[in-house]
Design a protein around this motif. Structure first.
Motif, PDB file in Angstrom:
ATOM      1  N   ASP A 115       0.863  -1.191   0.000  1.00  0.00           N
ATOM      2  CA  ASP A 115       0.000   0.000   0.000  1.00  0.00           C
ATOM      3  C   ASP A 115       0.892   1.231   0.000  1.00  0.00           C
ATOM      4  O   ASP A 115       1.890   1.291   0.730  1.00  0.00           O
ATOM      5  N   LEU A 116       0.511   2.212  -0.786  1.00  0.00           N
ATOM      6  CA  LEU A 116       1.348   3.406  -0.946  1.00  0.00           C
ATOM      7  C   LEU A 116       0.469   4.644  -0.935  1.00  0.00           C
ATOM      8  O   LEU A 116      -0.623   4.662  -1.518  1.00  0.00           O
ATOM      9  N   THR A 117       0.955   5.670  -0.273  1.00  0.00           N
ATOM     10  CA  THR A 117       0.267   6.968  -0.247  1.00  0.00           C
ATOM     11  C   THR A 117       1.189   8.018  -0.851  1.00  0.00           C
ATOM     12  O   THR A 117       2.384   8.057  -0.535  1.00  0.00           O
ATOM     13  N   GLY A 118       0.642   8.873  -1.688  1.00  0.00           N
ATOM     14  CA  GLY A 118       1.435   9.916  -2.324  1.00  0.00           C
ATOM     15  C   GLY A 118       0.596  11.122  -2.697  1.00  0.00           C
ATOM     16  O   GLY A 118      -0.635  11.120  -2.562  1.00  0.00           O
ATOM     17  N   VAL A 119       1.269  12.153  -3.172  1.00  0.00           N
ATOM     18  CA  VAL A 119       0.625  13.419  -3.535  1.00  0.00           C
ATOM     19  C   VAL A 119       0.584  13.529  -5.056  1.00  0.00           C
ATOM     20  O   VAL A 119       1.601  13.329  -5.734  1.00  0.00           O
ATOM     21  N   VAL A 120      -0.573  13.857  -5.577  1.00  0.00           N
ATOM     22  CA  VAL A 120      -0.744  13.974  -7.029  1.00  0.00           C
ATOM     23  C   VAL A 120       0.054  15.157  -7.561  1.00  0.00           C
ATOM     24  O   VAL A 120      -0.016  16.268  -7.010  1.00  0.00           O
ATOM     25  N   ARG A 121       0.797  14.930  -8.627  1.00  0.00           N
ATOM     26  CA  ARG A 121       1.523  15.998  -9.315  1.00  0.00           C
ATOM     27  C   ARG A 121       1.162  15.960 -10.790  1.00  0.00           C
ATOM     28  O   ARG A 121       1.012  14.896 -11.388  1.00  0.00           O
ATOM     29  N   LEU A 122       1.062  17.156 -11.389  1.00  0.00           N
ATOM     30  CA  LEU A 122       0.752  17.279 -12.806  1.00  0.00           C
ATOM     31  C   LEU A 122       2.028  17.524 -13.600  1.00  0.00           C
ATOM     32  O   LEU A 122       3.094  17.752 -13.037  1.00  0.00           O
ATOM     33  N   THR A 123       1.909  17.481 -14.902  1.00  0.00           N
ATOM     34  CA  THR A 123       3.069  17.720 -15.752  1.00  0.00           C
ATOM     35  C   THR A 123       3.520  19.166 -15.629  1.00  0.00           C
ATOM     36  O   THR A 123       2.747  20.040 -15.212  1.00  0.00           O
ATOM     37  N   GLU A 124       4.757  19.431 -15.977  1.00  0.00           N
ATOM     38  CA  GLU A 124       5.280  20.795 -15.928  1.00  0.00           C
ATOM     39  C   GLU A 124       6.018  21.102 -17.221  1.00  0.00           C
ATOM     40  O   GLU A 124       6.528  20.199 -17.898  1.00  0.00           O
ATOM     41  N   THR A 125       6.061  22.371 -17.576  1.00  0.00           N
ATOM     42  CA  THR A 125       6.766  22.814 -18.773  1.00  0.00           C
ATOM     43  C   THR A 125       8.193  23.217 -18.418  1.00  0.00           C
ATOM     44  O   THR A 125       8.492  23.547 -17.267  1.00  0.00           O
TER      45      THR A 125
END
Length: 299
Positions: free
Chosen positions: A201-211
């Motif tokens: 089981d893993l918990t993490g923070v959502v990250r979006l793409t970056e330019t």
């Protein structure tokens, strides 16, 4: 004898006529504002032209006065705008910090929903594929023990280890930033004890793409050197879906990457801008008052 007398009378009449002409010319020059003195060349008077130039000069000064007043007015407006920007930035920082501290939710099955969930903790279940690690570098470590994931005082350079993670409950493969490793530990053979196997089981923070930001090098997938988070390119390289999370600090295992490497701080330099613009407004207002109003005669 009579001829001589007649000639003398003619010369005298001519002299009187010449004197009369000179007197009339002098009178005409006097009337026209022309000064004439014996032995001095006469010059036209400038009284008329000076009187005409005075209103024009006064009008030019008035235009310049109001144009220069735009400087303090504009500076005041920009300072007020920065006050509003600072309020907006502080509100945004508070929202991000509260979002990071929220309870984790299951990772949505629809990737479109993730666009509104950046910095939101999510939980997944599955296993890693360590054979397709990616490395975002150079990076410095974020101290997870410090508030809001602020960068620690350590200047050691290293990399973030990004590993494909197959979610068994969703049937998709995502990308997980496992955390920071120093440069000497980038090679996975130097940290075999940290290459966890099996379902977890893993918990993490959502990250979006970056330019790519200015002066940041281009990514080099052939050499596996990544300088910024390009989810589409990373997904093509690993065969995963363009979904990315930063694993939290609890995912850290002995010998493995240090989790909790999410930077949530935002630049907030608006107070400096406020002081700059309001200071410029005060200085230019004082100079304008001293030049244009202080010297005006009392009415």
């Amino acid at each position: 004898m009579a001829a001589v007398a007649s000639r003398m009378l003619g010369l005298r009449a001519a002299g009187l006529l010449r004197a009369a002409c000179v007197g009339r010319a002098g009178a005409s020059r006097s009337v026209l504002g022309v000064t004439s003195r014996p032995g001095v060349a006469w010059m036209p008077s400038r009284c008329g032209s000076s009187a005409a130039e005075a209103p024009a000069t006064k009008a030019d000064d008035s235009v310049l006065q109001w144009l220069l007043l735009l400087i303090p007015v504009t500076a005041f407006g920009l300072g007020t705008w920065q006050v509003q920007r600072r309020k907006w930035k502080l509100k945004l920082i508070a929202e991000l910090e509260s979002r990071v501290m929220a309870e984790p939710i299951p990772l949505p099955a629809d990737p479109v929903e993730l666009k509104n969930l950046e910095y939101r903790p999510v939980k997944v279940k599955g296993h890693f594929d360590h054979s397709k690690e990616l490395y975002i570098m150079p990076r410095t470590m974020v101290d997870p023990a410090r508030e809001a994931g602020r960068i620690s005082s350590s200047t050691e350079s290293g990399a973030f280890v990004v590993t494909p993670f197959h979610c068994t409950d969703l049937g998709v493969t995502i990308l997980v930033n496992r955390g920071f490793v120093p440069r000497k530990k980038v090679n996975p053979e130097t940290r075999q004890t940290g290459q966890v196997e099996g379902e977890m089981d893993l918990t993490g923070v959502v990250r979006l793409t970056e330019t790519r930001k200015p002066f940041v090098p281009e990514n080099n997938p052939e050499r596996n050197h990544w300088h910024y988070r390009d989810l589409e390119a990373m997904a093509r390289t690993t065969g995963a879906d363009p979904v990315f999370i930063d694993a939290d600090f609890k995912s850290t295992v002995p010998g493995g990457p240090i989790g909790g490497q999410t930077r949530v701080t935002l630049r907030n330099e608006h107070m400096q801008y406020i002081i700059t613009w309001y200071g410029l407004c005060a200085a230019t207002s004082y100079l304008w008052f001293k030049k244009f109003l202080h010297r005006m005669p009392a009415v």
